[in-house]
Design a protein around this motif. Structure first.
Motif, PDB file in Angstrom:
ATOM      1  N   ILE A   1       0.843  -1.200   0.000  1.00 17.25           N
ATOM      2  CA  ILE A   1       0.000   0.000   0.000  1.00 17.25           C
ATOM      3  C   ILE A   1       0.879   1.251   0.000  1.00 17.25           C
ATOM      4  O   ILE A   1       0.651   2.189  -0.769  1.00 17.25           O
ATOM      5  N   ASP A   2       1.900   1.244   0.848  1.00 20.46           N
ATOM      6  CA  ASP A   2       2.780   2.414   0.946  1.00 20.46           C
ATOM      7  C   ASP A   2       3.515   2.665  -0.376  1.00 20.46           C
ATOM      8  O   ASP A   2       3.718   3.823  -0.767  1.00 20.46           O
ATOM      9  N   GLU A   3       3.889   1.588  -1.058  1.00 18.07           N
ATOM     10  CA  GLU A   3       4.592   1.727  -2.334  1.00 18.07           C
ATOM     11  C   GLU A   3       3.716   2.451  -3.355  1.00 18.07           C
ATOM     12  O   GLU A   3       4.165   3.382  -4.037  1.00 18.07           O
ATOM     13  N   VAL A   4       2.463   2.035  -3.450  1.00 16.17           N
ATOM     14  CA  VAL A   4       1.543   2.659  -4.408  1.00 16.17           C
ATOM     15  C   VAL A   4       1.177   4.069  -3.946  1.00 16.17           C
ATOM     16  O   VAL A   4       1.122   5.009  -4.747  1.00 16.17           O
ATOM     17  N   ALA A   5       0.965   4.223  -2.647  1.00 19.13           N
ATOM     18  CA  ALA A   5       0.576   5.530  -2.101  1.00 19.13           C
ATOM     19  C   ALA A   5       1.671   6.564  -2.308  1.00 19.13           C
ATOM     20  O   ALA A   5       1.383   7.752  -2.533  1.00 19.13           O
ATOM     21  N   ALA A   6       2.941   6.149  -2.242  1.00 18.67           N
ATOM     22  CA  ALA A   6       4.042   7.086  -2.440  1.00 18.67           C
ATOM     23  C   ALA A   6       4.003   7.665  -3.846  1.00 18.67           C
ATOM     24  O   ALA A   6       4.215   8.875  -4.041  1.00 18.67           O
ATOM     25  N   GLU A   7       3.711   6.822  -4.831  1.00 21.57           N
ATOM     26  CA  GLU A   7       3.621   7.334  -6.196  1.00 21.57           C
ATOM     27  C   GLU A   7       2.362   8.173  -6.377  1.00 21.57           C
ATOM     28  O   GLU A   7       2.386   9.192  -7.071  1.00 21.57           O
ATOM     29  N   TYR A   8       1.277   7.751  -5.742  1.00 16.19           N
ATOM     30  CA  TYR A   8       0.036   8.524  -5.813  1.00 16.19           C
ATOM     31  C   TYR A   8       0.266   9.937  -5.279  1.00 16.19           C
ATOM     32  O   TYR A   8      -0.201  10.922  -5.861  1.00 16.19           O
ATOM     33  N   ALA A   9       1.006  10.034  -4.168  1.00 14.86           N
ATOM     34  CA  ALA A   9       1.250  11.337  -3.548  1.00 14.86           C
ATOM     35  C   ALA A   9       2.041  12.266  -4.465  1.00 14.86           C
ATOM     36  O   ALA A   9       1.912  13.494  -4.381  1.00 14.86           O
ATOM     37  N   GLN A  10       2.860  11.693  -5.347  1.00 14.73           N
ATOM     38  CA  GLN A  10       3.593  12.509  -6.305  1.00 14.73           C
ATOM     39  C   GLN A  10       2.682  13.007  -7.420  1.00 14.73           C
ATOM     40  O   GLN A  10       2.875  14.100  -7.954  1.00 14.73           O
ATOM     41  N   LYS A  11       1.685  12.199  -7.777  1.00 15.41           N
ATOM     42  CA  LYS A  11       0.776  12.552  -8.872  1.00 15.41           C
ATOM     43  C   LYS A  11      -0.352  13.477  -8.416  1.00 15.41           C
ATOM     44  O   LYS A  11      -0.835  14.305  -9.191  1.00 15.41           O
ATOM     45  N   VAL A  12      -0.800  13.304  -7.189  1.00 15.21           N
ATOM     46  CA  VAL A  12      -1.939  14.077  -6.674  1.00 15.21           C
ATOM     47  C   VAL A  12      -1.521  14.749  -5.373  1.00 15.21           C
ATOM     48  O   VAL A  12      -1.280  14.082  -4.368  1.00 15.21           O
ATOM     49  N   THR A  13      -1.445  16.049  -5.392  1.00 18.41           N
ATOM     50  CA  THR A  13      -0.993  16.785  -4.208  1.00 18.41           C
ATOM     51  C   THR A  13      -2.128  17.527  -3.495  1.00 18.41           C
ATOM     52  O   THR A  13      -1.977  17.935  -2.350  1.00 18.41           O
ATOM     53  N   GLU A  14      -3.253  17.698  -4.178  1.00 23.77           N
ATOM     54  CA  GLU A  14      -4.371  18.412  -3.564  1.00 23.77           C
ATOM     55  C   GLU A  14      -5.683  17.978  -4.217  1.00 23.77           C
ATOM     56  O   GLU A  14      -5.680  17.332  -5.271  1.00 23.77           O
ATOM     57  N   LYS A  15      -6.755  18.319  -3.586  1.00 20.82           N
ATOM     58  CA  LYS A  15      -8.079  17.994  -4.127  1.00 20.82           C
ATOM     59  C   LYS A  15      -8.309  18.830  -5.386  1.00 20.82           C
ATOM     60  O   LYS A  15      -8.106  20.042  -5.384  1.00 20.82           O
ATOM     61  N   SER A  16      -8.711  18.173  -6.461  1.00 18.94           N
ATOM     62  CA  SER A  16      -8.897  18.869  -7.733  1.00 18.94           C
ATOM     63  C   SER A  16     -10.129  19.769  -7.692  1.00 18.94           C
ATOM     64  O   SER A  16     -11.003  19.630  -6.820  1.00 18.94           O
ATOM     65  N   ALA A  17     -10.208  20.671  -8.666  1.00 16.99           N
ATOM     66  CA  ALA A  17     -11.340  21.599  -8.727  1.00 16.99           C
ATOM     67  C   ALA A  17     -12.660  20.844  -8.880  1.00 16.99           C
ATOM     68  O   ALA A  17     -13.667  21.212  -8.259  1.00 16.99           O
ATOM     69  N   ASP A  18     -12.673  19.788  -9.696  1.00 15.76           N
ATOM     70  CA  ASP A  18     -13.926  19.046  -9.877  1.00 15.76           C
ATOM     71  C   ASP A  18     -14.303  18.278  -8.618  1.00 15.76           C
ATOM     72  O   ASP A  18     -15.496  18.116  -8.317  1.00 15.76           O
ATOM     73  N   ALA A  19     -13.324  17.794  -7.865  1.00 17.34           N
ATOM     74  CA  ALA A  19     -13.632  17.149  -6.588  1.00 17.34           C
ATOM     75  C   ALA A  19     -14.230  18.171  -5.615  1.00 17.34           C
ATOM     76  O   ALA A  19     -15.159  17.860  -4.858  1.00 17.34           O
TER      77      ALA A  19
END
Length: 213
Positions: free
Chosen positions: A71-89
């Protein structure tokens, strides 16, 4: 033009849907795109994690000896791709309040299909004393992540004269979507769902996953 979540350009593109097993890392990626927490992911896998023989019987990938490390391995890459809640979210968050002001409940990412989504919506409307409901079920959110298209279903509780028909609820839904900045498409048929296209809905990691950064 198809709009996809930024995790599709990562080492762990999201699996197709939550109920059909892909590889473990791709499945976890999809959970993160849904905005799920570590606890949510554990809850989805706990029966298989408790029984390695069942894991081997139902999945192709090997049993994970350290599930949290994956989980941490995937989450680390996710954190690089998504840093904040998007405008549509953020617009979806605002939509909940906008619908509440119109006496409509909003069920999001609950229930597997339209039938279950409507059930969750009606239950929420009953709990909130709302005159109608709007819902996006789990497959809707899977589709949103993959394509940027989000369908909204709706229905009436028939407790309010002004919202006693599904058509009236649909009209309120369209107005609410426009009010928060979406561009809905609906043919006016009460049996048709409302569609918003080109959405990019991104959620930052849940608090119980931020140690992966």
């Amino acid at each position: 033009m198809t709009t996809q979540h930024p995790m599709f350009s990562s080492s762990f593109p999201p699996a197709d849907d939550l109920l059909v097993s892909g590889t473990l890392r791709n499945d976890i990626s999809l959970h993160l795109c849904h905005g799920h927490s570590r606890r949510d992911i554990h809850n989805d896998f706990f029966e298989l994690l408790d029984d390695p023989s069942e894991w081997t019987r139902t999945r192709k990938d090997p049993f994970p000896e350290d599930f949290d490390a994956i989980i941490d391995e995937v989450a680390a890459e996710y954190a690089q791709k998504v840093t904040e809640k998007s405008a549509d979210a953020q617009r979806l968050d605002a939509l909940r309040d906008e619908l509440a002001q119109r006496n409509l409940a909003f069920s999001f990412d609950e229930g597997w299909d339209a039938s279950e989504g409507a059930e969750y919506g009606a239950e929420q409307a009953e709990d909130e004393g709302a005159a109608g409901y709007v819902y996006c079920h789990i497959q809707d959110v899977d589709r949103l992540i993959h394509t940027g298209d989000l369908f909204f279903g709706f229905g009436t509780m028939k407790t309010d004269d002004e919202l006693s028909t599904a058509e009236a609820v649909g009209e309120e839904l369209v107005e609410a979507l426009r009010a928060v900045g979406f561009a809905p498409d609906w043919d006016g048929n009460p049996n048709s769902r409302v569609l918003c296209q080109g959405l990019v809905v991104e959620y930052p990691l849940a608090e119980d996953l931020t140690d992966a950064e």
